[in-house]
Design a protein around this motif. Structure first.
Motif, mmCIF file in Angstrom:
data_model
loop_
_atom_site.group_PDB
_atom_site.id
_atom_site.type_symbol
_atom_site.label_atom_id
_atom_site.label_comp_id
_atom_site.label_asym_id
_atom_site.label_seq_id
_atom_site.Cartn_x
_atom_site.Cartn_y
_atom_site.Cartn_z
ATOM 1 N N THR B 138 59.132 85.991 37.328
ATOM 2 C CA THR B 138 59.505 84.738 36.686
ATOM 3 C C THR B 138 59.412 84.987 35.189
ATOM 4 N N VAL B 139 60.517 84.755 34.486
ATOM 5 C CA VAL B 139 60.559 85.020 33.047
ATOM 6 C C VAL B 139 60.193 83.754 32.288
ATOM 7 N N LYS B 140 59.335 83.914 31.302
ATOM 8 C CA LYS B 140 59.034 82.813 30.384
ATOM 9 C C LYS B 140 59.570 83.185 29.009
ATOM 10 N N ARG B 141 60.256 82.260 28.383
ATOM 11 C CA ARG B 141 60.533 82.442 26.955
ATOM 12 C C ARG B 141 59.348 81.871 26.214
ATOM 13 N N VAL B 142 58.769 82.704 25.360
ATOM 14 C CA VAL B 142 57.512 82.377 24.702
ATOM 15 C C VAL B 142 57.700 82.406 23.191
ATOM 16 N N ARG B 143 57.224 81.385 22.531
ATOM 17 C CA ARG B 143 57.237 81.395 21.065
ATOM 18 C C ARG B 143 55.909 80.840 20.562
ATOM 19 N N GLY B 145 52.987 81.693 21.145
ATOM 20 C CA GLY B 145 51.938 81.591 22.155
ATOM 21 C C GLY B 145 52.086 80.447 23.137
ATOM 22 N N GLU B 146 53.279 79.821 23.144
ATOM 23 C CA GLU B 146 53.532 78.733 24.094
ATOM 24 C C GLU B 146 54.844 78.964 24.825
ATOM 25 N N VAL B 147 54.898 78.457 26.053
ATOM 26 C CA VAL B 147 56.142 78.574 26.820
ATOM 27 C C VAL B 147 57.196 77.658 26.216
ATOM 28 N N LEU B 148 58.336 78.264 25.927
ATOM 29 C CA LEU B 148 59.469 77.520 25.381
ATOM 30 C C LEU B 148 60.326 77.007 26.544
ATOM 31 N N GLU B 149 60.586 77.917 27.508
ATOM 32 C CA GLU B 149 61.327 77.519 28.708
ATOM 33 C C GLU B 149 61.165 78.576 29.786
ATOM 34 N N THR B 150 61.447 78.161 31.009
ATOM 35 C CA THR B 150 61.481 79.073 32.150
ATOM 36 C C THR B 150 62.910 79.093 32.663
ATOM 37 N N PRO B 151 63.686 80.099 32.254
ATOM 38 C CA PRO B 151 65.059 80.132 32.770
ATOM 39 C C PRO B 151 65.030 80.311 34.292
ATOM 40 N N PRO B 152 66.006 79.744 35.011
ATOM 41 C CA PRO B 152 66.015 79.881 36.472
ATOM 42 C C PRO B 152 65.959 81.357 36.852
ATOM 43 N N ARG B 153 65.068 81.709 37.771
ATOM 44 C CA ARG B 153 64.895 83.124 38.074
ATOM 45 C C ARG B 153 66.172 83.760 38.614
#
Lengths: 238, 238
Positions: B138-143, B145-153
């Protein structure tokens, strides 16, 4: 100090591990993945309870394991068809006064006490946190066989567990996911849907999810101390 | 049939492989990664030219390799500080009548003839294509130190090489990246910036980028035929 529990999820079937057994019951150096995860969770000083969630069909196996020495361990509860059903079942089994909960995959049995502590501390302070590692790959978002976008590699992390939450936040997230008929691939995702910021705690590639036979080999190598030195640093590109 | 070249990039330093040698010159079963990649590229019937791009300091090493038997092979050209400098140097060395080009990392030396063919065919038809595999994580976009979004796997893929393009498209993409002072982590990204659709060809996890010592071990296992069976299928989640 908030009363704290760790849910250890072991309801996945893990057919791909090539064992007759569900993957949490596969052995690594003579000890099941499940037992290793339970022991590490129980060794965290801030943790009061460790709650296993198993597939109903595996409950008989549980009683064959010798786990009496593990402190803080609750009786297992049966999980559900989907990950979030299993999380909900684990949550429902916790005493009402538990305020902080970490959700952990039994198959990530190389997690360390320190990693669990750091995620719990971040969740205690901010409400929600997860362990993750920077991805080495360039990620493409793909739809209908075409690249939709290339998110900046520096922003792309791979989610791990534990993921920890204030209990009421996770309950709210699960209820909303149910109401919206949304299935997440991890738990933080459901909390993100509430618009709540989720903190990222940098973990280690050693905390791999053991899913395939070669993952067991990698885990063996780690335990032998000769394990891979896969770095979180990005590759050189030129 | 369009005149077709493959650029084989071997200008990366690869310090993390733990060898004194640059990684493309590391040996896998008695043959360098570079030689393996060159041989496979040359074995593709549709390929007319194979153009190596090396770090300038490695040019003396090149002449120590015994590559005379490899057909279609051009003299190496020195690469640059960044990946796209190396690609530009390789492109500049090609004859004017080359219309289709694949860019390949020498360190992905387990690529197959069939994979290169499929990417070239897609690029020939659509202008741009790359090899990629679905991500298990599961990929998290992180900026910050916080999750920006979780693109659909289901939309998250890991880019590999080769990546192939009509030559004029890649030249335009490189020029625009230079003008905009943009550095990409792969080549397709620069073409995406032109607004041109990039096709995705599903590859295999076997086509790994050999960057770390354990990657060499995995590659050995693949070559021994006992290699990992890491599937592109998503993990079970419950």
């Amino acid at each position: 100090m908030m009363k704290t529990a760790v849910l250890v999820l072991a309801a996945g079937r893990g057919e791909r591990l090539g064992h007759a057994l569900p993957k949490a019951f596969a052995a690594l150096r003579g000890k099941t993945l499940l037992q290793r995860s339970l022991e590490t969770a129980a060794a965290v000083p801030e943790v009061d309870l460790v709650q296993p969630v198993l597939a109903a069909v595996d409950l008989p196996r549980w009683f064959a394991l010798e786990l009496a020495a593990i402190a803080k361990l609750c009786e297992p509860v049966p999980g559900g068809a989907e990950r979030q059903d299993s999380v909900a079942a684990g949550l429902a089994a916790l005493p009402q006064d538990v305020e902080l909960v970490a959700v952990h995959d039994a198959a990530r049995c190389l997690v360390t006490v320190e990693e669990i502590r750091r995620v719990l501390a971040a969740a205690s302070e901010h409400g929600a946190a997860l362990l993750a590692v920077p991805l080495r790959d360039t990620v493409k978002r793909v739809r209908d066989g075409e690249v939709l976008e290339t998110p900046p590699r520096s922003e792309c992390w791979a989610a791990q567990t534990p993921q920890a939450f204030r209990v009421e936040l996770l309950r709210e997230a699960l209820a909303k996911a149910r109401a919206d008929a949304v299935l997440g691939t991890d738990d933080a995702q459901l909390v993100e849907r509430l618009g709540v910021p989720v903190k990222v705690v940098e973990g280690s590639p050693r905390n791999l999810k053991i899913t395939l036979p070669e993952d067991l080999e990698v885990a063996e190598a780690w335990l032998a101390g000769a394990g891979p030195a896969r770095s979180a640093r990005r590759e050189d590109q030129a």
